[in-house]
Write an enzyme that holds these catalytic residues in place. Structure first.
Site, short mmCIF file in Angstrom:
data_model
loop_
_atom_site.label_atom_id
_atom_site.label_comp_id
_atom_site.label_asym_id
_atom_site.label_seq_id
_atom_site.Cartn_x
_atom_site.Cartn_y
_atom_site.Cartn_z
N HIS A 1 40.97 17.23 83.68
CA HIS A 1 41.62 15.95 83.18
C HIS A 1 43.04 15.73 83.58
O HIS A 1 43.46 14.50 83.70
CB HIS A 1 41.40 16.23 81.68
CG HIS A 1 42.38 15.19 80.75
ND1 HIS A 1 41.55 13.94 80.33
CD2 HIS A 1 43.41 15.16 80.41
CE1 HIS A 1 42.52 13.29 79.48
NE2 HIS A 1 43.56 13.82 79.79
N GLU A 2 43.62 16.69 83.62
CA GLU A 2 45.11 16.58 83.99
C GLU A 2 45.28 16.25 85.44
O GLU A 2 46.25 15.12 85.54
CB GLU A 2 46.04 17.82 83.45
CG GLU A 2 45.94 18.29 82.22
CD GLU A 2 46.65 17.18 81.16
OE1 GLU A 2 47.20 16.31 81.60
OE2 GLU A 2 45.76 17.35 79.94
N HIS B 1 44.92 12.64 85.69
CA HIS B 1 46.06 11.79 85.37
C HIS B 1 46.95 11.48 86.59
O HIS B 1 47.49 10.48 86.81
CB HIS B 1 46.76 12.34 84.35
CG HIS B 1 46.58 12.29 82.92
ND1 HIS B 1 46.05 10.81 82.25
CD2 HIS B 1 46.07 12.82 81.52
CE1 HIS B 1 45.91 10.86 80.98
NE2 HIS B 1 45.76 11.81 80.77
N GLU C 1 43.80 7.59 78.51
CA GLU C 1 43.24 9.14 78.01
C GLU C 1 41.59 8.78 78.35
O GLU C 1 41.17 9.84 78.99
CB GLU C 1 43.26 9.24 76.67
CG GLU C 1 44.94 9.81 76.42
CD GLU C 1 45.06 10.86 77.26
OE1 GLU C 1 44.39 11.88 77.49
OE2 GLU C 1 46.11 11.18 77.73
#
Length: 309
Positions: A130-131, A134, A199
């Site tokens: 997930h990071e 980003h 997100e």
């Protein structure tokens, strides 16, 4: 669709900024305020990653000091076709993580010791993916841009107090006072809406990077529960960084959904479950064959003590 929403929200914030500047000082005042705000935020653009990591007392780790975490991020970065980011560890019992850096070539991912202690290797892989999403989506740059525009709007509102309005402001002093209150509030709402939109996009791409949407779904549930129970004093001392974390680390973040920096956690979990149920065809990419992102030690119960740093 997430990119369209982000573009629309950025356009709305820019339009708000332009309109307020014109009401206060006409075209000249608007240009001056923009120049000052840009100068103030230029330093933050180049140094924001270092400042944030320092605020949260993060320490860089490598293959020697945290081998499993480092190799996991290395595999995930390869899956995502990204350069290897720097990896940081935060000595904090609250489970959480964030990414920072102005572009993929200058990126860093950070995880708390609480995250590594409470989650399985698969769940940690989902969080790190997930990071990295980003980073791949340039979300840290997007948030820098929105912060710059929001700061410029707040500055214009302060200018209104000292210089008043001009003939373009038909409400006079009442309009100035309203502008001082409403303009920064509106900018904050738009900024948070952008954060929430990004997100969802990072959840989806993170699921693709690690290969298993349910790993991230399970991790989100555990992190949300941990945040409710465990206080994060560094985050409370620097609330402006809350939007960077995978789950809002602040104790008061559940007070009002309108001002939340993150989407509802259960909604995120539901979306990830839908993605898992949709199968390999979802989004045109296959989720199979990606389990190599997780070290061979497998679950949290089977891994040896110490390698996470």
């Amino acid at each position: 669709m997430n990119y369209v929403r982000t573009a629309m929200l950025l356009a709305a914030m820019t339009a708000l900024f332009m309109g307020i500047g014109f009401m206060i000082g006409g075209q000249g005042g608007m240009i001056i305020a923009l120049a000052v705000a840009a100068a103030m935020n230029l330093f933050s653009y180049w140094n924001a990653d270092k400042l944030v990591l320092r605020m949260h007392h993060a320490r860089e780790v490598d293959e020697r000091t945290a081998p499993e975490l480092f190799r996991m991020v290395q595999r995930l970065a390869s899956n995502a076709d990204l350069p290897m980011p720097k990896v940081y560890l935060i000595d904090n019992p609250q489970p959480n993580a964030f990414a920072t850096g102005r572009n993929p070539q200058n990126a860093a991912v950070a995880a708390t010791t609480g995250l590594l202690d409470m989650l399985t290797a698969e769940e940690i892989a989902g969080v790190m993916a997930h990071e990295l999403a980003h980073v791949k989506n340039h979300d840290t740059l997007i948030m820098t841009i929105t912060a710059t525009i929001a700061g410029a709007i707040s500055m214009l509102a302060n200018f209104a107090f000292f210089f008043g309005g001009n003939r373009n402001n038909p409400l006079g002093i009442v309009g100035v006072l309203l502008m001082m209150i409403v303009a920064p509030l509106a900018a904050m709402v738009v900024q948070m809406a952008i954060s929430r939109t990004r997100e969802y996009a990072a959840d989806r791409m993170g699921a693709e990077i690690c290969g298993q949407p349910l790993w991230l779904a399970s991790a989100l549930g555990k992190i949300a529960g941990g945040v409710k129970r465990i206080h994060n004093p560094d985050a409370e001392a620097s609330p402006a960084t809350a939007h960077m974390f995978i789950i809002n680390p602040l104790s008061g973040e559940r007070m009002d959904n309108l001002f939340s920096t993150h989407p509802n956690t259960q909604n995120r979990i539901d979306e990830l479950r839908k993605l898992a149920n949709a199968g390999p065809a979802a989004g045109g990419r296959s989720f199979s064959g990606r389990s190599s992102a997780v070290p061979q030690t497998g679950s949290r119960e089977s891994r040896p003590k110490g390698p996470w740093g």
